[in-house]
Design a protein around this motif. Sequence first.
Motif, PDB file in Angstrom:
ATOM      1  N   ALA A   1      26.116  57.337  44.678  1.00  0.00           N
ATOM      2  CA  ALA A   1      24.848  57.867  45.168  1.00  0.00           C
ATOM      3  C   ALA A   1      24.489  57.268  46.526  1.00  0.00           C
ATOM      4  CB  ALA A   1      23.737  57.585  44.146  1.00  0.00           C
ATOM      5  N   LEU A   2      24.710  55.956  46.691  1.00  0.00           N
ATOM      6  CA  LEU A   2      24.419  55.315  47.976  1.00  0.00           C
ATOM      7  C   LEU A   2      25.328  55.842  49.075  1.00  0.00           C
ATOM      8  CD1 LEU A   2      23.826  51.602  46.913  1.00  0.00           C
ATOM      9  CD2 LEU A   2      22.132  53.223  47.774  1.00  0.00           C
ATOM     10  N   TRP A   3      26.597  56.054  48.737  1.00  0.00           N
ATOM     11  CA  TRP A   3      27.527  56.608  49.717  1.00  0.00           C
ATOM     12  C   TRP A   3      27.101  58.018  50.131  1.00  0.00           C
ATOM     13  CZ3 TRP A   3      31.369  60.599  48.969  1.00  0.00           C
ATOM     14  CH2 TRP A   3      32.227  60.755  50.058  1.00  0.00           C
ATOM     15  N   GLY A   4      26.685  58.815  49.156  1.00  0.00           N
ATOM     16  CA  GLY A   4      26.201  60.161  49.471  1.00  0.00           C
ATOM     17  C   GLY A   4      24.918  60.122  50.280  1.00  0.00           C
ATOM     18  N   ALA A   5      24.010  59.182  49.941  1.00  0.00           N
ATOM     19  CA  ALA A   5      22.762  59.058  50.684  1.00  0.00           C
ATOM     20  C   ALA A   5      23.033  58.617  52.129  1.00  0.00           C
ATOM     21  CB  ALA A   5      21.844  58.061  49.995  1.00  0.00           C
ATOM     22  N   HIS A   6      24.013  57.716  52.304  1.00  0.00           N
ATOM     23  CA  HIS A   6      24.357  57.268  53.651  1.00  0.00           C
ATOM     24  C   HIS A   6      24.870  58.438  54.497  1.00  0.00           C
ATOM     25  CE1 HIS A   6      25.937  54.728  56.838  1.00  0.00           C
ATOM     26  NE2 HIS A   6      27.116  55.326  56.684  1.00  0.00           N
ATOM     27  N   ILE A   7      25.757  59.241  53.906  1.00  0.00           N
ATOM     28  CA  ILE A   7      26.282  60.399  54.634  1.00  0.00           C
ATOM     29  C   ILE A   7      25.157  61.384  54.954  1.00  0.00           C
ATOM     30  CG2 ILE A   7      27.797  62.409  54.425  1.00  0.00           C
ATOM     31  CD1 ILE A   7      29.697  60.691  52.795  1.00  0.00           C
ATOM     32  N   TYR A   8      24.285  61.619  53.984  1.00  0.00           N
ATOM     33  CA  TYR A   8      23.194  62.562  54.195  1.00  0.00           C
ATOM     34  C   TYR A   8      22.230  62.053  55.256  1.00  0.00           C
ATOM     35  CZ  TYR A   8      19.093  65.438  53.258  1.00  0.00           C
ATOM     36  OH  TYR A   8      18.021  66.291  53.383  1.00  0.00           O
ATOM     37  N   ALA A   9      21.929  60.726  55.246  1.00  0.00           N
ATOM     38  CA  ALA A   9      21.008  60.160  56.224  1.00  0.00           C
ATOM     39  C   ALA A   9      21.563  60.298  57.647  1.00  0.00           C
ATOM     40  CB  ALA A   9      20.743  58.688  55.894  1.00  0.00           C
TER      41      ALA A   9
ATOM     42  N   ILE B   1      21.280  65.718  63.077  1.00  0.00           N
ATOM     43  CA  ILE B   1      20.794  67.083  63.313  1.00  0.00           C
ATOM     44  C   ILE B   1      19.404  67.064  63.943  1.00  0.00           C
ATOM     45  CG2 ILE B   1      20.049  69.186  62.125  1.00  0.00           C
ATOM     46  CD1 ILE B   1      22.311  68.748  60.128  1.00  0.00           C
ATOM     47  N   SER B   2      18.526  66.171  63.453  1.00  0.00           N
ATOM     48  CA  SER B   2      17.146  66.126  63.965  1.00  0.00           C
ATOM     49  C   SER B   2      17.110  65.761  65.448  1.00  0.00           C
ATOM     50  CB  SER B   2      16.329  65.124  63.143  1.00  0.00           C
ATOM     51  OG  SER B   2      16.285  65.518  61.787  1.00  0.00           O
ATOM     52  N   TYR B   3      17.820  64.694  65.814  1.00  0.00           N
ATOM     53  CA  TYR B   3      17.776  64.256  67.212  1.00  0.00           C
ATOM     54  C   TYR B   3      18.587  65.174  68.117  1.00  0.00           C
ATOM     55  CZ  TYR B   3      15.184  60.033  66.148  1.00  0.00           C
ATOM     56  OH  TYR B   3      14.183  59.167  65.790  1.00  0.00           O
ATOM     57  N   ASP B   4      19.612  65.824  67.577  1.00  0.00           N
ATOM     58  CA  ASP B   4      20.331  66.808  68.385  1.00  0.00           C
ATOM     59  C   ASP B   4      19.424  67.988  68.721  1.00  0.00           C
ATOM     60  OD1 ASP B   4      22.569  65.274  68.469  1.00  0.00           O
ATOM     61  OD2 ASP B   4      23.766  66.488  67.069  1.00  0.00           O
TER      62      ASP B   4
ATOM     63  N   ALA C   1      17.148  55.031  68.217  1.00  0.00           N
ATOM     64  CA  ALA C   1      16.148  55.589  67.306  1.00  0.00           C
ATOM     65  C   ALA C   1      16.795  56.273  66.115  1.00  0.00           C
ATOM     66  CB  ALA C   1      15.249  56.572  68.054  1.00  0.00           C
ATOM     67  N   ARG C   2      17.834  57.050  66.393  1.00  0.00           N
ATOM     68  CA  ARG C   2      18.481  57.749  65.279  1.00  0.00           C
ATOM     69  C   ARG C   2      19.160  56.743  64.340  1.00  0.00           C
ATOM     70  NH1 ARG C   2      22.382  62.073  67.351  1.00  0.00           N
ATOM     71  NH2 ARG C   2      20.823  62.326  68.975  1.00  0.00           N
ATOM     72  N   ALA C   3      19.727  55.635  64.872  1.00  0.00           N
ATOM     73  CA  ALA C   3      20.325  54.620  64.007  1.00  0.00           C
ATOM     74  C   ALA C   3      19.251  53.947  63.151  1.00  0.00           C
ATOM     75  CB  ALA C   3      21.067  53.587  64.846  1.00  0.00           C
ATOM     76  N   LYS C   4      18.078  53.718  63.763  1.00  0.00           N
ATOM     77  CA  LYS C   4      16.975  53.109  63.029  1.00  0.00           C
ATOM     78  C   LYS C   4      16.482  54.037  61.922  1.00  0.00           C
ATOM     79  CE  LYS C   4      12.438  50.990  63.745  1.00  0.00           C
ATOM     80  NZ  LYS C   4      11.384  50.654  64.751  1.00  0.00           N
ATOM     81  N   ALA C   5      16.381  55.322  62.242  1.00  0.00           N
ATOM     82  CA  ALA C   5      15.930  56.293  61.249  1.00  0.00           C
ATOM     83  C   ALA C   5      16.913  56.374  60.085  1.00  0.00           C
ATOM     84  CB  ALA C   5      15.748  57.656  61.886  1.00  0.00           C
ATOM     85  N   ALA C   6      18.231  56.385  60.405  1.00  0.00           N
ATOM     86  CA  ALA C   6      19.233  56.428  59.350  1.00  0.00           C
ATOM     87  C   ALA C   6      19.178  55.173  58.491  1.00  0.00           C
ATOM     88  CB  ALA C   6      20.623  56.591  59.950  1.00  0.00           C
ATOM     89  N   LYS C   7      18.930  54.013  59.109  1.00  0.00           N
ATOM     90  CA  LYS C   7      18.841  52.763  58.374  1.00  0.00           C
ATOM     91  C   LYS C   7      17.651  52.774  57.425  1.00  0.00           C
ATOM     92  CE  LYS C   7      18.544  47.773  59.057  1.00  0.00           C
ATOM     93  NZ  LYS C   7      18.452  46.675  60.054  1.00  0.00           N
ATOM     94  N   GLU C   8      16.510  53.292  57.919  1.00  0.00           N
ATOM     95  CA  GLU C   8      15.325  53.369  57.058  1.00  0.00           C
ATOM     96  C   GLU C   8      15.581  54.293  55.861  1.00  0.00           C
ATOM     97  OE1 GLU C   8      12.186  54.643  59.575  1.00  0.00           O
ATOM     98  OE2 GLU C   8      11.928  52.685  60.561  1.00  0.00           O
ATOM     99  N   PHE C   9      16.253  55.410  56.153  1.00  0.00           N
ATOM    100  CA  PHE C   9      16.559  56.337  55.065  1.00  0.00           C
ATOM    101  C   PHE C   9      17.486  55.667  54.042  1.00  0.00           C
ATOM    102  CE2 PHE C   9      18.605  59.808  52.916  1.00  0.00           C
ATOM    103  CZ  PHE C   9      17.605  60.771  52.804  1.00  0.00           C
ATOM    104  N   ASN C  10      18.476  54.912  54.537  1.00  0.00           N
ATOM    105  CA  ASN C  10      19.391  54.216  53.635  1.00  0.00           C
ATOM    106  C   ASN C  10      18.677  53.149  52.811  1.00  0.00           C
ATOM    107  OD1 ASN C  10      21.746  55.640  54.302  1.00  0.00           O
ATOM    108  ND2 ASN C  10      22.128  54.338  56.087  1.00  0.00           N
TER     109      ASN C  10
END
Length: 477
Positions: free
Chosen positions: A26-34, A40-43, A162-171
Motif C-alpha cells: 500500500a505504501l509503495w502504491g501510495a508513493h507512486i500515486y503521490a 500532473i498537478s505541477y505540469d 514544491a512538487r517534492a515537498k507535496a509528494a513527501k506530505e502525501f507520503n
Amino acid sequence: MSKTRSLRRQLLVMTFIVLLFISSLALWGAHIYANRTTKISYDRLLYGAALQMAENITLVNGKVIIDLPISAFETLSLSSSDRAFYSIMNTQYQVLTGYKDLPDIPFPQLIRESQQNQPIKPLYYESNYRGERVRFIILSKRLLEADKSKTVFVIVGQTMEARAKAAKEFNQIALQFVSVFFIITMLLLLFVIWQVLRPLQSIKQAITERSSLDLSALDIHVPSEIAPLVGSINYFMAQLDNTLQRLERFTAESAHQIRTPLAGLISQAQNALDEKDAALRKQQLENILESSQLLTQTVNQLLNRATLTHRFQSHPFSLLSLDELIKDTCRELVVWALEKHVEIAYVGDAKTNILGDEFALKQMLHNIIENAVKYSPEHGTVEVELMTQSTASNQALSNQATLQIRDQGVGVCDEDKLHIFEYFYRSADNVAAGSGIGLSIAKEVAEHHKAAFHLKDNQPTGLIVEIVFLCVEESKQ
C-alpha cells in the motif's frame, strides 16, 4: 520431549507478515500515486503559464511582438518555494526574450516536428540548471500575417522543490494512515485469534479438570471445524475405557486361573513329600507334572494374548499368502499331533492372498488346530481345507477364501456354542485339560482381520471351525 510450537504465536507471526506485506504494498502504491499526482498537478501549472505566454505573442509587419502577461508569472508563483525560468526562441535558435542559457533544449526534435506543419504537442523534460533540478515545458506557436508565417517556441521551467515537498506530505499522510490501519487490524486480529482458539482452550480445561479415572465423553459445544477433534478424543477415551475394563476383567480372571493351579501344585507337592507309598507318590508327581504343563500352557496363552493385543494396535497389515501360511502351521503341528495318534490332513488346493498380520494369524491357526487335535479320538483325522469363491456384493465381485478345520471329536452342543468364546469358559462335560482361552483368542484375531468366524457341526460327529477371509490381489498391496 521436543519443544512444542505455539499455534497462537504461529498465527500471530503469519498475520504480522501478511499485514506487513500488504502495508508495504500500500505504501509503495501510495508513493507512486503521490509522485504521479504531484507531477500532473505541477505540469498543468507549467502548461498554463506557457500557454498564456504563447497567446500574447503576435506577428506585426513581419516582426514578432511579445507582450508577456503578468498572470503567467502569477501562475508560476503559486509555489513560493520554487523559481521559474522562461525563454522564447525562433527556429534559428535565437532567443527573442528570456534566459539565454537554458540547458538541454531538444532543438533537433523541435525543428523536425515544426517542418511537418503540424502543431507540436507539449514537450516535457527535466534538467539541472543553476544547481537545481528543473522541470521544463516547450510549446510551439505558428504566427500568421497575410502571406507570412513564423514559428516561435515558448520554453518555461520551474524548480521541483514544491512538487517534492507535496509528494513527501502525501507520503507521510499515507504512512500515517497505513500505520493506524496496521495497528487497528493487528488488535482486531489478536481478538479474533483469541476468540477462534477459545474452543481449544475449553477442551484443554475440560480434560484437565476431570479425574484421571473419568473416561466419559466430552460434552462441550465447539465449532464444526473442531468437532472432529472432540469426536476423535471421545473415540480414543471410549477405546481406552474399553481396553482398561477388559484388562481389569482379564487380569482378575487370569489371576484366578493361575492361582488355582498354583494352589493345587503346592497341595500335591506337600502330599507327595508326606506320602510313604512309592506308587502313590509317583502318581502324585505325575499329577504335579500335568498341572505344571497346564499352568505353562495357560501362562503362554496369556502372554500370547497380551502380545496380540499390542500388535493389534501397533502393527500394520502386509500382503500374505494364506495357503502357504496354513501349510507352514500344519507342518509345525503334525509331529505333535502324531504323538497324540491324530493325523493332520491339508486337503485344500486353493491359492490366495490376504492382508493380515502373520504372527497373529499363526497364533489363531495354532489354537484352532491344537484344539481340534485335543478333542479328536485316537487315530482320528483333522482336516484343514482352504476354498475360494466369488460373491456378488453391491453389484461388484468380492473374492472370499473360506478356511475349514474339521475334527471328528464329540463336537460342541448348542448351549456351549453360546459361551465357548468367553475367556476361561469350560463346559461341565469337558474332561480334556485346557485353559479355555484358545478359541477366544482365535476369534479375536479373526475379527481383527475382518473375517467371519463360525462354528458348525461335523458329520457324523465333530466340530467344524469356519473362517471366511476377504482376498486381495497383489497389485493392491
